[in-house]
Motif scaffolding. Structure first.
Motif: not given
Ligand code: ASP
Length: 645
Positions: A247, A502, A538, A580-582
């Motif tokens: 992404k 992360h 998050g 972003g976010i998930a």
């Molecule tokens: N990829 C991250 C997660 O799975 C979410 C993000 O930072 O958009 O927690």
């Protein structure tokens, strides 16, 4: 809720008018998308041999010739049969006259849960025989023809929601379990919410739905990944924990608003209420800051929220990570109730109680407490004993209970050492009432908070099992947690650092200098969304500067940057600022539907141990078939039995 009323509530949202808030990029594409999403009630019987669903027939259909298909729910004295589909139940009259003997035979002999097709006329039930509890209770079907489409053998369990069955049995026969009202509701609601999310993101805000690969390579840090062997000797794919790298690369590629209903994989062993594969609503956008992402998500949830629930109120409150820990002892606070952690260190600065003096003389030494409303009434001595044992076993901490009696006397091992002025100050700080219980602990700030945070939840559960209503079951309490630290000490080696979210998370703008001096103190632009004490999402604003990203990976996290050279390279080619976010879709739907487990909102989930109990995956592979992958199994000595199997 009755069968069909939930369905109509579920689908009512479909006709909601679309507000146009953004300028479409391609007018005609946008218009056709909007048109398709403005369709009124869905055609539940189009393209099928049935004319209607079982649950939709009413007095307004009287006299109509209909064809229905469904499962036999039950039969009454060979005179009535109740037919069921996902939409509801309808009563079918079994004809008694000789001329209809063949129809009668089919309808009387087919076992329950057989699937049949009937054609006939909608008639009104004889006066006095209406069933007001059944939405189709005013009518019945006078059958002319019937066909047994498929008979049902003896079932491993009855398809009735009230019938208790073990989860293992439900998972083994998942296709039968899916016939239950609850599973039907959960999966259909899930589909509706996802549909509205797509509508909101793509049609209203110009996001692009893009699929990213699931055969990928290992990513540093984070969860364990599943490996997929390849035909090249010693080379493996990894299943991605999330589409994180893709992404971000899409942002570099100018697809500046990405979204995906993404399948993610984490090989984290058996953990309650986790699944090795799960679904995220994954979002990334360019030229955005933290508040932009937060508003987007608030709007998304508000728009996709089921109509049969109280509307979502925005904006969601925000707490910092530090406040959350100090007040609730956790970074995912359940804010549906109080019982907050109160720092009472100042009350005891001049105390004569030895161990409190001791703790307060140390750096970060604190005295903290929570007040359990009416605890003296609801909690038993043995509850307090197990609370104290829990604190000693898991936190190596003492818990001092203070019971407030109706006469406002304190009943506690330390009561006589607490001076009157301290007592009054405590009552003021903690806002205690008669019959409350105060649980007090002393120790290092974080440890004391974590312990009281656990006890807060434990006591809430206890009070509720004893009949107190503490958390309104219809309440959805959203909360943003922000300003997380960028790094945490590694669990296995606390002298080393790992990312709190992360490694692509950007530092807080005011803390960048700390990366080069005291990285442990640097805050990040990471935000979590919490609902009723569960982390449901998050994300972060990302690092878009290759040099900073390389420094964090190589110098601070001691990761092998070669593994991420493609990403680092991409950042150097004009990567836009992005974030972003998930959202964890399974957990979100689980909370919305009030389901006991995320397995109840997934059509074919894995068991607690990561097995598919229906098909028995994972399964063994003959060694012949492993050869193309250059793999040989080295069997642990104690798993001979498994191998034989
Ligand atoms: N990829 C991250 C997660 O799975 C979410 C993000 O930072 O958009 O927690």
């Amino acid at each position: 809720m009755s069968f069909p009323s939930w369905l109509s509530q579920l689908y009512r949202g479909l006709s909601r008018p679309i507000r146009r808030t953004t300028q479409p990029i391609w007018g005609s594409l946008y218009r056709s998308l909007v048109q398709s999403s403005q369709r009124r009630n869905p055609e539940f019987s189009s393209f099928a041999v049935r004319t209607n669903t079982c649950g939709e027939l009413r007095s307004s259909h009287l006299g109509q010739e209909v064809t229905l298909c469904g499962w036999i729910q039950y039969r009454r004295q060979n005179t009535f049969l109740v037919l069921r589909d996902f939409h509801g139940l309808v009563q079918v009259v079994i004809p008694q006259d000789e001329s209809a003997a063949s129809v009668r035979k089919i309808l009387c002999e087919a076992p329950v849960e057989s699937v049949v097709q009937v054609s006939g006329t909608v008639i009104s039930r004889p006066a006095g025989q209406e069933n007001p509890k059944m939405p189709t209770g005013e009518i019945e079907i006078k059958v002319k023809t019937a066909e047994l489409l498929n008979a049902c053998k003896k079932l491993p369990f009855e398809i009735k929601d009230f019938m208790k069955k073990t989860e293992a049995l439900r998972l083994q026969y998942r296709y039968l379990d899916l016939r239950s009202f609850q599973m039907q509701y959960n999966l259909r609601l899930r589909s509706q919410m996802v549909m509205k999310m797509r509508e909101y993101l793509c049609n209203l805000h110009g996001f692009v739905d893009i699929e990213t690969p699931t055969l990928f390579k290992r990513t540093p840090g984070g969860a364990k990944e599943f490996l997929v062997p390849s035909r090249e000797p010693g080379k493996f794919y990894s299943l991605p924990q999330s589409p994180q790298q893709f992404k971000q690369l899409l942002m570099v590629g100018g697809l500046d608003r990405y979204f995906q209903v993404a399948r993610c994989y984490r090989d984290e062993g058996s953990r309650p209420d986790r699944q090795p594969e799960f679904t995220q609503i994954d979002i990334e956008m360019s030229f955005v800051d933290q508040t932009g992402i937060q508003s987007l998500i608030e709007g998304l949830l508000q728009y996709s929220w089921p109509n049969d629930k109280d509307p979502v109120v925005v904006p969601f409150p925000t707490v910092t990570f530090t406040e959350a820990l100090a007040t609730y002892g956790t970074d995912k606070p359940d804010t549906r109730f109080g019982m907050k952690i109160i720092d009472i260190s100042d009350v005891f600065r001049n105390t004569e109680i030895g161990f409190l003096q001791d703790v307060l003389s140390k750096p970060h030494g604190t005295v903290k407490a929570i007040c359990i409303p009416e605890g003296a009434k609801y909690l038993k001595r043995k509850d307090i004993e197990s609370i104290r044992k829990f604190a000693a076993d898991h936190f190596n901490q003492e818990i001092l209970p203070v019971f407030l009696n109706a006469n406002r006397n304190w009943n506690s091992p330390v009561a006589s050492f607490i001076m009157e002025s301290q007592r009054l100050e405590l009552i003021r700080l903690m806002d205690t009432q008669e019959e409350d219980v105060v649980l007090l602990t002393a120790g290092e700030h974080n440890k004391a908070c974590s312990l009281l945070g656990k006890l807060r939840l434990e006591c809430a559960d206890l009070l509720e099992t004893r009949g107190m209503v503490l958390r309104d079951p219809t309440l959805f309490s959203f909360l943003w947690v922000v300003d997380f630290p960028l790094f945490l000490p590694k669990e296995e080696n606390p002298r080393e650092l790992e990312s709190a979210h992360h490694p692509f998370t950007a530092p807080h703008p005011s803390d960048i200098h700390l990366l080069y001096t005291e990285p442990k103190k640097a805050r990040s632009q990471h935000y979590d969304l919490v609902l009723n004490g569960n982390e449901i999402g998050g994300g972060s604003i990302r690092i878009h500067n290759a040099e900073l990203q390389r420094y964090i990976l190589a110098t601070l996290l001691k990761e092998d940057v070669k593994m991420l050279s493609h990403l680092l390279q991409a950042l150097d080619y004009g990567a836009p600022p992005h974030g972003g976010i998930a959202l964890g879709l399974d957990r979100l739907i689980c909370l919305v539907t009030g389901s006991p487990s995320i397995r109840d909102v997934i059509a074919f989930p894995k068991s607690f141990r990561g097995h598919d109990l229906m098909s028995n995956a994972p399964d063994s592979i003959p060694s012949e078939e492993l050869k193309p992958y250059h793999i040989r199994v080295s069997w642990p000595t104690d798993s001979k039995a498994e191998r034989a199997h």
